[in-house]
Design a protein around this motif. Structure first.
Motif, mmCIF file in Angstrom:
data_model
loop_
_atom_site.group_PDB
_atom_site.id
_atom_site.type_symbol
_atom_site.label_atom_id
_atom_site.label_comp_id
_atom_site.label_asym_id
_atom_site.label_seq_id
_atom_site.Cartn_x
_atom_site.Cartn_y
_atom_site.Cartn_z
ATOM 1 N N ASP A 1 -4.894 47.967 25.281
ATOM 2 C CA ASP A 1 -4.938 47.044 26.420
ATOM 3 C C ASP A 1 -3.529 46.655 26.851
ATOM 4 O OD1 ASP A 1 -7.754 46.977 26.355
ATOM 5 O OD2 ASP A 1 -7.719 45.396 24.840
ATOM 6 N N LEU A 2 -2.639 46.437 25.891
ATOM 7 C CA LEU A 2 -1.258 46.075 26.215
ATOM 8 C C LEU A 2 -0.532 47.250 26.865
ATOM 9 C CD1 LEU A 2 -0.378 44.126 22.947
ATOM 10 C CD2 LEU A 2 -1.003 43.177 25.177
ATOM 11 N N VAL A 3 -0.772 48.443 26.352
ATOM 12 C CA VAL A 3 -0.166 49.648 26.949
ATOM 13 C C VAL A 3 -0.685 49.854 28.369
ATOM 14 C CG1 VAL A 3 -0.121 52.170 26.799
ATOM 15 C CG2 VAL A 3 0.323 50.782 24.765
ATOM 16 N N ASP A 4 -2.002 49.689 28.546
ATOM 17 C CA ASP A 4 -2.592 49.912 29.859
ATOM 18 C C ASP A 4 -2.106 48.886 30.879
ATOM 19 O OD1 ASP A 4 -3.970 52.122 29.030
ATOM 20 O OD2 ASP A 4 -5.908 51.111 28.810
ATOM 21 N N PHE A 5 -1.791 47.672 30.418
ATOM 22 C CA PHE A 5 -1.258 46.676 31.354
ATOM 23 C C PHE A 5 0.061 47.158 31.955
ATOM 24 C CE2 PHE A 5 1.433 43.163 32.550
ATOM 25 C CZ PHE A 5 0.588 42.395 33.348
ATOM 26 N N VAL A 6 0.960 47.627 31.105
ATOM 27 C CA VAL A 6 2.253 48.119 31.604
ATOM 28 C C VAL A 6 2.042 49.333 32.509
ATOM 29 C CG1 VAL A 6 4.452 49.161 30.938
ATOM 30 C CG2 VAL A 6 3.551 47.203 29.656
ATOM 31 N N ALA A 7 1.197 50.261 32.081
ATOM 32 C CA ALA A 7 0.922 51.444 32.906
ATOM 33 C C ALA A 7 0.338 51.040 34.250
ATOM 34 C CB ALA A 7 -0.033 52.385 32.178
ATOM 35 N N GLY A 8 -0.555 50.050 34.240
ATOM 36 C CA GLY A 8 -1.138 49.585 35.488
ATOM 37 C C GLY A 8 -0.117 48.978 36.416
ATOM 38 N N ARG A 9 0.842 48.238 35.860
ATOM 39 C CA ARG A 9 1.893 47.660 36.701
ATOM 40 C C ARG A 9 2.781 48.754 37.301
ATOM 41 N NH1 ARG A 9 1.431 43.911 39.296
ATOM 42 N NH2 ARG A 9 3.439 42.887 39.052
ATOM 43 N N ALA B 1 -9.913 35.378 31.157
ATOM 44 C CA ALA B 1 -9.857 36.552 30.303
ATOM 45 C C ALA B 1 -10.568 36.312 28.981
ATOM 46 C CB ALA B 1 -8.394 36.938 30.041
ATOM 47 N N ARG B 2 -10.506 35.069 28.451
ATOM 48 C CA ARG B 2 -11.137 34.774 27.174
ATOM 49 C C ARG B 2 -12.658 34.731 27.293
ATOM 50 N NH1 ARG B 2 -7.098 30.951 27.128
ATOM 51 N NH2 ARG B 2 -8.614 29.248 27.465
ATOM 52 N N THR B 3 -13.126 34.241 28.444
ATOM 53 C CA THR B 3 -14.583 34.115 28.627
ATOM 54 C C THR B 3 -15.215 35.389 29.150
ATOM 55 O OG1 THR B 3 -14.304 33.240 30.861
ATOM 56 C CG2 THR B 3 -14.371 31.659 29.051
ATOM 57 N N GLY B 4 -14.366 36.347 29.605
ATOM 58 C CA GLY B 4 -14.891 37.600 30.136
ATOM 59 C C GLY B 4 -15.382 37.510 31.549
ATOM 60 N N THR B 5 -14.991 36.423 32.289
ATOM 61 C CA THR B 5 -15.391 36.276 33.679
ATOM 62 C C THR B 5 -14.340 36.823 34.599
ATOM 63 O OG1 THR B 5 -14.402 34.068 33.763
ATOM 64 C CG2 THR B 5 -16.723 34.211 33.157
ATOM 65 N N TRP C 1 -5.361 38.920 37.605
ATOM 66 C CA TRP C 1 -5.409 37.465 37.653
ATOM 67 C C TRP C 1 -6.177 37.023 38.896
ATOM 68 C CZ3 TRP C 1 -5.070 33.287 34.962
ATOM 69 C CH2 TRP C 1 -4.827 32.051 35.572
ATOM 70 N N GLU C 2 -7.133 36.129 38.711
ATOM 71 C CA GLU C 2 -7.958 35.655 39.829
ATOM 72 C C GLU C 2 -7.880 34.146 40.005
ATOM 73 O OE1 GLU C 2 -11.853 37.186 39.065
ATOM 74 O OE2 GLU C 2 -11.309 39.241 39.666
ATOM 75 N N GLY C 3 -6.878 33.531 39.355
ATOM 76 C CA GLY C 3 -6.669 32.106 39.562
ATOM 77 C C GLY C 3 -7.537 31.207 38.719
ATOM 78 N N GLU C 4 -8.171 31.740 37.685
ATOM 79 C CA GLU C 4 -9.044 30.933 36.843
ATOM 80 C C GLU C 4 -8.509 30.915 35.426
ATOM 81 O OE1 GLU C 4 -13.659 30.818 35.172
ATOM 82 O OE2 GLU C 4 -13.084 32.230 36.754
ATOM 83 N N LEU C 5 -8.106 29.731 34.958
ATOM 84 C CA LEU C 5 -7.588 29.613 33.614
ATOM 85 C C LEU C 5 -8.687 29.939 32.593
ATOM 86 C CD1 LEU C 5 -5.486 26.321 33.894
ATOM 87 C CD2 LEU C 5 -4.645 28.664 33.779
ATOM 88 N N SER D 1 6.989 45.321 29.704
ATOM 89 C CA SER D 1 6.697 44.017 29.101
ATOM 90 C C SER D 1 5.207 43.721 29.227
ATOM 91 C CB SER D 1 7.510 42.920 29.795
ATOM 92 O OG SER D 1 8.892 43.175 29.700
ATOM 93 N N PRO D 2 4.439 43.924 28.185
ATOM 94 C CA PRO D 2 3.002 43.624 28.266
ATOM 95 C C PRO D 2 2.751 42.134 28.476
ATOM 96 C CG PRO D 2 3.523 44.980 26.337
ATOM 97 C CD PRO D 2 4.815 44.485 26.885
ATOM 98 N N ALA D 3 1.680 41.806 29.166
ATOM 99 C CA ALA D 3 1.248 40.415 29.356
ATOM 100 C C ALA D 3 -0.062 40.201 28.613
ATOM 101 C CB ALA D 3 1.078 40.116 30.841
ATOM 102 N N PHE D 4 -0.382 38.922 28.382
ATOM 103 C CA PHE D 4 -1.549 38.592 27.574
ATOM 104 C C PHE D 4 -2.637 37.879 28.365
ATOM 105 C CE2 PHE D 4 1.976 39.275 24.810
ATOM 106 C CZ PHE D 4 1.446 39.947 23.716
ATOM 107 N N TYR D 5 -2.363 37.551 29.629
ATOM 108 C CA TYR D 5 -3.368 36.834 30.416
ATOM 109 C C TYR D 5 -4.554 37.714 30.788
ATOM 110 C CZ TYR D 5 -1.258 39.048 34.568
ATOM 111 O OH TYR D 5 -0.775 39.951 35.494
ATOM 112 N N ALA D 6 -4.394 39.027 30.647
ATOM 113 C CA ALA D 6 -5.473 39.940 31.029
ATOM 114 C C ALA D 6 -6.524 40.087 29.924
ATOM 115 C CB ALA D 6 -4.903 41.307 31.394
#
Length: 237
Positions: free
Chosen positions: A203-211, A233-237, A226-230, A191-196
């Motif tokens: 990127d979606l494939v690598d998320f599952v592979a990473g998990r 991922a969009r801002t690249g921080t 995830w580092e606790g900052e909403l 199940s790929p996630a989008f918060y990354a």
């Protein structure tokens, strides 16, 4: 003069090879398997590869690669070079450039090393896992080397990660997955996630592979954690 005790010492034996067994079943999702394999090789892990008969048809359909026992090294190199979108030469490294320690065992070889509990392995990752392979492992059928190696992994209390790739899931499969969980396996739906901050199918494939690698305790840098900052991922921080 008698020689000292050190004169009779033997040189230390090298540490035994302890690979991760990667089983690839016939479910759709061969890019997940390729990403996991690249992650293991990047981490310097040894790999024993078992590709089921059904998965060869899926691999051919999804990538155009006909995986052949007699030419598995070149076929594997071609597979690992492809991106999730099927593009060739997306990943420049060849298997040799990884300095890879990879062995391939035919799925029909029930006398192969991974079929025995005495074979030294770190654990097993089934990526992707079809409902048929889930059922076979949960019921202990051992109809091929993939299922047998997974059963051995469970009985030896080694890590087993089952990346099931099917939707929707029927009641019987859900019961089989519960049985695997109770036996000590990690059930990890693909199940790929989008918060990354995914921007590409890779990127979606690598998320599952990473998990999958997270569950196995193998370090990697396949996705942004995830580092606790909403909005990070969009801002690249």
């Amino acid at each position: 003069m008698k020689p000292g005790p050190s004169a009779h010492r033997h040189p230390p034996r090298p540490a035994p090879r302890r690979p991760w067994i990667v089983g690839v079943s016939g479910a759709s999702g061969t890019p997940y398997a390729a990403a996991v394999l690249r992650g293991l090789l990047d981490a310097g892990e040894s790999v024993d590869l078992v590709i089921s008969r059904a998965s060869r048809l899926t691999l051919l359909d999804e990538t155009g690669i006909a995986f052949r026992d007699a030419h598995w090294e070149s076929d594997l190199a071609d597979w690992l070079a492809r991106g999730a979108d099927g593009g060739p030469d997306t990943f420049a490294k060849s298997v040799a450039e990884y300095g890879a320690d990879v062995r391939h065992w035919p799925a029909g070889d029930l006398a192969a090393g991974p079929s025995s509990g005495s074979y030294p392995a770190k654990g097993m990752l089934i990526v992707p896992a079809s409902t048929a392979s889930v059922a076979g492992v949960a019921l202990g059928l051992s109809k091929d080397l993939l299922q047998r190696a997974a059963s051995v992994t469970l009985k030896e209390r080694r890590p087993l990660v089952v990346a099931v790739r099917e939707t929707p899931l029927g009641g019987q499969t859900l019961r089989h997955l519960v049985a695997l969980d109770e036996a000590g396996a990690v059930v990890l739906p693909a199940s790929p996630a989008f918060y990354a901050g995914a921007r590409h199918i890779q990127d979606l494939v690598d998320f599952v592979a990473g998990r999958v690698l997270d569950a196995a305790g193998v370090p990697h840098r396949l996705y942004r954690r995830w580092e606790g900052e909403l909005g990070g991922a969009r801002t690249g921080t």
